[in-house]
Write an enzyme that holds these catalytic residues in place. Structure first.
Site, PDB file in Angstrom:
ATOM      1  N   LYS A  47      31.865  -6.632 -25.147  1.00 14.08           N
ATOM      2  CA  LYS A  47      30.947  -6.977 -26.168  1.00 14.08           C
ATOM      3  C   LYS A  47      30.615  -5.848 -26.896  1.00 14.08           C
ATOM      4  CE  LYS A  47      28.274  -9.237 -28.550  1.00 14.08           C
ATOM      5  NZ  LYS A  47      28.665 -10.192 -29.620  1.00 14.08           N
ATOM      6  N   GLY A  48      30.408  -6.039 -28.309  1.00 17.05           N
ATOM      7  CA  GLY A  48      30.182  -5.028 -29.109  1.00 17.05           C
ATOM      8  C   GLY A  48      28.914  -4.613 -29.069  1.00 17.05           C
ATOM      9  N   LEU A  75      25.443  -9.435 -32.523  1.00 18.64           N
ATOM     10  CA  LEU A  75      25.670  -8.182 -31.694  1.00 18.64           C
ATOM     11  C   LEU A  75      24.421  -8.010 -30.864  1.00 18.64           C
ATOM     12  CD1 LEU A  75      26.649  -5.782 -34.290  1.00 18.64           C
ATOM     13  CD2 LEU A  75      28.362  -6.501 -32.635  1.00 18.64           C
ATOM     14  N   ASN A 101      33.856  -1.634 -27.820  1.00 18.98           N
ATOM     15  CA  ASN A 101      33.785  -1.804 -29.383  1.00 18.98           C
ATOM     16  C   ASN A 101      32.221  -1.589 -29.726  1.00 18.98           C
ATOM     17  OD1 ASN A 101      32.605  -4.092 -31.104  1.00 18.98           O
ATOM     18  ND2 ASN A 101      34.812  -4.257 -31.212  1.00 18.98           N
ATOM     19  N   CYS A 131      31.841  -6.608 -38.505  1.00 20.21           N
ATOM     20  CA  CYS A 131      30.883  -7.656 -38.144  1.00 20.21           C
ATOM     21  C   CYS A 131      30.219  -8.313 -39.288  1.00 20.21           C
ATOM     22  CB  CYS A 131      29.953  -7.314 -37.297  1.00 20.21           C
ATOM     23  SG  CYS A 131      29.330  -8.670 -36.276  1.00 20.21           S
ATOM     24  N   LYS A 167      38.359  -1.794 -36.132  1.00 22.99           N
ATOM     25  CA  LYS A 167      38.836  -3.132 -36.476  1.00 22.99           C
ATOM     26  C   LYS A 167      38.564  -3.557 -37.729  1.00 22.99           C
ATOM     27  CE  LYS A 167      37.601  -7.383 -33.982  1.00 22.99           C
ATOM     28  NZ  LYS A 167      36.974  -8.058 -32.866  1.00 22.99           N
ATOM     29  N   ASN A 194      39.043  -9.681 -37.461  1.00 22.48           N
ATOM     30  CA  ASN A 194      37.703  -9.991 -37.107  1.00 22.48           C
ATOM     31  C   ASN A 194      37.471 -11.334 -37.631  1.00 22.48           C
ATOM     32  OD1 ASN A 194      34.852 -10.169 -36.280  1.00 22.48           O
ATOM     33  ND2 ASN A 194      34.664  -7.789 -36.462  1.00 22.48           N
ATOM     34  N   THR A 195      36.189 -11.961 -37.470  1.00 25.06           N
ATOM     35  CA  THR A 195      36.128 -13.371 -37.818  1.00 25.06           C
ATOM     36  C   THR A 195      36.017 -13.556 -39.616  1.00 25.06           C
ATOM     37  OG1 THR A 195      33.664 -13.132 -37.591  1.00 25.06           O
ATOM     38  CG2 THR A 195      34.983 -13.860 -35.783  1.00 25.06           C
ATOM     39  N   GLY A 245      43.214 -13.172 -33.561  1.00 25.54           N
ATOM     40  CA  GLY A 245      42.963 -14.207 -34.303  1.00 25.54           C
ATOM     41  C   GLY A 245      43.483 -15.398 -34.010  1.00 25.54           C
TER      42      GLY A 245
HETATM   43  C1  FMN Z   1      31.047 -15.330 -29.947  1.00 25.56           C
HETATM   44  C2  FMN Z   1      31.912 -14.507 -30.775  1.00 25.56           C
HETATM   45  C3  FMN Z   1      31.349 -12.947 -30.612  1.00 25.56           C
HETATM   46  C4  FMN Z   1      31.951 -11.920 -31.277  1.00 25.56           C
HETATM   47  N1  FMN Z   1      31.350 -10.526 -31.124  1.00 25.56           N
HETATM   48  C5  FMN Z   1      32.180  -9.792 -31.648  1.00 25.56           C
HETATM   49  C6  FMN Z   1      31.599  -8.400 -31.356  1.00 25.56           C
HETATM   50  O1  FMN Z   1      30.726  -8.207 -30.906  1.00 25.56           O
HETATM   51  N2  FMN Z   1      32.370  -7.226 -32.035  1.00 25.56           N
HETATM   52  C7  FMN Z   1      33.552  -7.496 -32.668  1.00 25.56           C
HETATM   53  O2  FMN Z   1      34.156  -6.678 -33.020  1.00 25.56           O
HETATM   54  N3  FMN Z   1      34.036  -8.849 -32.626  1.00 25.56           N
HETATM   55  C8  FMN Z   1      33.410  -9.866 -32.157  1.00 25.56           C
HETATM   56  N4  FMN Z   1      33.764 -11.158 -32.304  1.00 25.56           N
HETATM   57  C9  FMN Z   1      35.181 -11.406 -33.127  1.00 25.56           C
HETATM   58  C10 FMN Z   1      36.282 -11.417 -32.094  1.00 25.56           C
HETATM   59  O3  FMN Z   1      36.443 -10.144 -31.126  1.00 25.56           O
HETATM   60  C11 FMN Z   1      37.788 -11.581 -32.519  1.00 25.56           C
HETATM   61  O4  FMN Z   1      38.002 -10.683 -33.508  1.00 25.56           O
HETATM   62  C12 FMN Z   1      37.648 -13.031 -33.406  1.00 25.56           C
HETATM   63  O5  FMN Z   1      36.960 -13.839 -32.382  1.00 25.56           O
HETATM   64  C13 FMN Z   1      39.148 -13.553 -33.518  1.00 25.56           C
HETATM   65  O6  FMN Z   1      39.819 -13.796 -32.516  1.00 25.56           O
HETATM   66  P1  FMN Z   1      40.063 -15.348 -31.783  1.00 25.56           P
HETATM   67  O7  FMN Z   1      40.258 -16.298 -32.701  1.00 25.56           O
HETATM   68  O8  FMN Z   1      40.750 -14.981 -30.452  1.00 25.56           O
HETATM   69  O9  FMN Z   1      38.557 -15.640 -31.012  1.00 25.56           O
HETATM   70  C14 FMN Z   1      33.319 -12.183 -31.731  1.00 25.56           C
HETATM   71  C15 FMN Z   1      33.687 -13.271 -31.788  1.00 25.56           C
HETATM   72  C16 FMN Z   1      33.093 -14.396 -31.152  1.00 25.56           C
HETATM   73  C17 FMN Z   1      33.987 -15.725 -31.183  1.00 25.56           C
END
Ligand code: FMN
Ligand code: FAD
Ligand code: FES
Lengths: 308, 259
Positions: A47-48, A75, A101, A131, A167, A194-195, A245
């Site tokens: 977790k970040g 976060l 992270n 983020c 990232k 990332n998202t 992703g």
């Molecule tokens: C609930 C949740 C929390 C996340 N928290 C972080 C984070 O703390 N730090 C980070 O770099 N990415 C975070 N992400 C992004 C994921 O690491 C990843 O880049 C993104 O979800 C795409 O991958 P996926 O489609 O397989 O989930 C988070 C994603 C989700 C769904």
């Protein structure tokens, strides 16, 4: 047929296989460790972390979307010191790579965290410049090449021998520009994506589902965007990539490898099926075997794009 | 420790408008993961939806030598609509039993306070109390009342309330709780489940009469096991707790009711 060699090397770190649960979806490993042996994984991103503990955003923090989800967790974490004291020893006892992270409010904070984590002996540091859920820093570092470079340099200067992976955010007009800025500033690897920023609205109340109004989109819906970006970055930048992703199956992982990833992250798909990472490892092995691939690393960048 | 299991649907019954009761064959899940009444299942609702749906356990036990679980759910959106279309013999992909249930001790005197679709999870508490619980159950109207007979059989007293007075007294669950406590506040605890405004009202009443109160909360979930930090609820001390892992049942005094 000899056994398939699933191992890959990401910025000098050997992973026994390319499958890595991604940051924020896997806690500190404890919860999903109840479902399967964490040593089956190539590595795991925790977790970040931030320099100080963070409470995160108010709820609701989750909204479902077509084959995906939005999150605005923000976060929430116990802080880097508590992670090192309380979580890391358990993870280090496992035979799998531990990737920390981090997110900072200032470049100096990234440096401070790198120093602590490097001394604590994590296998790799993933620098989150992307983020979308925090107001200070975060997304700004990931969308401006000069800031991204500054954070990368600061992280590298304080990470000692620990490899630094930057990232990247997909919320940019040209991800290659940012990728190059991180590479030029000394990044050892890149992770993406990332998202994506998104929103859902309840028509009855006219309120956004998320209390923060917007959040980050992840899950199978984003796979094509992630593949395209990994492919673009791999074509332009000579750094190993942790591609993520929307990956849910071994087949998705093969696509990610072909697009240019050295290792493959899985996140939201684990919410649907806790065993998804283990199934992906098995599936990759079977796929390689049935396609006469001796080592999974042969797949990286193996896409044959059409000449146009 | 939660497990994932394909559970066969062995009985399906409509118990109210848009409300269904499923009996699932539970196998080893019960013995391995049961903590107490009020735990929940995280159920996959079709391949086209990423997220599972959290549904509380209504009752569980053994029948004819086989472990079973029952759930009662209302169709709210796409996921629960998909669920309502499952037929006997189908299997459901379930994570369970998740969370901590109500903290109950044998011999305790419990006042159960349930509203609407919050009523079913309290049935396990009624069974636990072996006929000695008192229940205050509230519904919007008579036509939406569920599980009246099972509660009548499992409890010492049942008081019914509806918003429009079409069944029992007109009023809210918190009114009923006050009416009970006015006569007798010698309860080990109030156990409450229902919509947030109802829970807040019951928590207030409990505070006024000095009776301990536990509430079962809802929040949107992704993982269901404590890994994603999605299901946060603010606590009175300024911290965040998580419905799936720390709850779904919380001490009413811990909760930040103004958040
Ligand atoms: C609930 C949740 C929390 C996340 N928290 C972080 C984070 O703390 N730090 C980070 O770099 N990415 C975070 N992400 C992004 C994921 O690491 C990843 O880049 C993104 O979800 C795409 O991958 P996926 O489609 O397989 O989930 C988070 C994603 C989700 C769904
Ligand atoms: C611990 C817990 C126990 C529950 N027990 C029961 C029960 O026993 N019976 C019952 O009928 N309902 C119960 N619920 C509520 C139930 O989870 C929701 O009604 C259901 O998720 C709605 O899904 P949907 O696809 O039909 O609705 P949609 O609105 O289409 O769902 C969209 C998304 O929002 C989420 N969501 C929507 N409403 C809620 C809600 N109230 N709580 C949590 N997530 C929600 C869904 O899970 C999904 O991710 C419980 C919720 C929690 C948190
Ligand atoms: S739903 Fe993931 S932590 Fe509760």
């Amino acid at each position: 047929m000899p056994e398939v060699d699933l191992s890959v090397t990401l910025a000098g770190v050997r992973l026994k296989n390319p499958i890595v649960p991604v940051s924020g979806t896997f806690g500190f490993g404890e919860e999903y460790g109840q479902f399967f042996d964490l040593e089956a994984l190539g590595g795991l991103c925790v977790k970040g972390l931030t320099l100080h503990p963070r409470n995160g955003n108010p709820p609701p923090r989750i909204a479902e979307t077509p084959m995906g989800m939005l999150n605005s967790v923000g976060l929430q974490n116990p802080g880097v010191d508590a992670f090192i004291a309380r979580e890391l020893p358990r993870l280090q006892a496992l035979d799998t790579a531990v990737i920390a992270n981090i997110s900072g409010n200032t470049p100096a904070e990234y440096g401070q965290m790198c120093e602590k984590l490097s001394q604590a002996g994590v296998d790799m540091i993933e620098v989150n410049v992307s983020c979308p859920n925090v107001k200070a820093g975060g997304l700004a570092y990931g969308t401006r090449p000069e800031l991204c470079a500054e954070v990368t340099r600061e992280a590298k200067a304080h990470a000692g021998r620990t490899p630094v992976m930057v990232k990247l955010s997909p919320n940019v007009t040209d991800i290659v520009t940012i990728a190059k800025s991180a590479a030029d500033a000394g990044a050892d690897a890149l992770s993406l994506i990332n998202t994506l920023r998104g929103m859902r609205i309840d028509p009855e109340t006219r309120r956004p589902i998320l209390r923060m109004n917007t959040g980050g989109l992840s899950g199978p819906a984003v796979l094509p965007v992630a593949l395209r970006m990994v492919w673009e970055v791999h074509s332009a930048v000579d750094l190993p990539i942790l591609g993520m992703g929307g990956v849910a199956t071994a087949r998705d992982a093969v696509e990610m490898l072909l697009a240019g990833a050295t290792a493959v992250g899985m996140g939201s798909a684990i919410f649907a099926d806790p065993m998804a990472p283990v199934k992906a490892v098995e599936g990759l092995e079977n796929w390689c075997e049935s396609h006469g691939i001796a080592a999974v690393r042969e797949l990286t960048g193996g896409v044959k794009p059409w000449e146009n | 420790m939660p497990i994932q299991r394909d559970c066969t649907l062995v009985a399906k019954r409509q118990v109210g408008p848009n409300t269904w009761q499923f009996t699932l064959e539970a196998g080893e899940m019960l013995a391995r993961t049961r903590k107490g009444p009020g735990q929940f299942l995280h159920i996959a609702c079709g391949h086209s939806r990423l997220l599972r749906r959290p549904i509380s356990v209504c009752a569980c036990g053994e029948a004819e030598g086989a472990a079973f679980l029952s759930i009662v759910f209302e169709v709210r959106g796409e996921g629960t609509a998909w669920l309502a279309h499952r037929e006997v013999g189908d299997t459901l992909d379930v994570l369970g039993l998740l969370g901590n249930g109500f903290a109950v001790t044998p011999g305790g005197r419990y006042l159960l306070a349930g509203g609407g679709i919050g009523v079913p999870p309290l049935y396990g508490c009624a069974q636990f109390a072996q006929g000695k619980a008192t229940a205050v159950l509230g519904f919007r109207e008579a036509g939406r009342a569920i599980l009246l007979e099972p509660f009548a059989k499992a409890c010492e007293d049942v008081f019914l309330y509806t918003d429009d007075g079409s069944l029992g007294k007109q009023g809210y669950v918190a009114d009923g709780v006050r009416a009970v406590l006015d006569k007798d506040k010698n309860f080990t605890a109030i156990l409450a489940c229902g919509p947030k405004p109802m829970l807040r009202g019951v928590a207030e009443a409990a505070g006024e009469y000095g009776v301990p109160c536990q509430v079962s909360l809802e929040e949107r979930m992704a993982c269901g096991v404590g890994a994603c930090l999605g299901c946060a609820v603010p606590m009175a001390d300024g911290s965040m707790k998580h419905v799936c892992k720390d709850g779904p049942v919380f001490d009413a005094q811990e909760v930040d009711w103004n958040a």
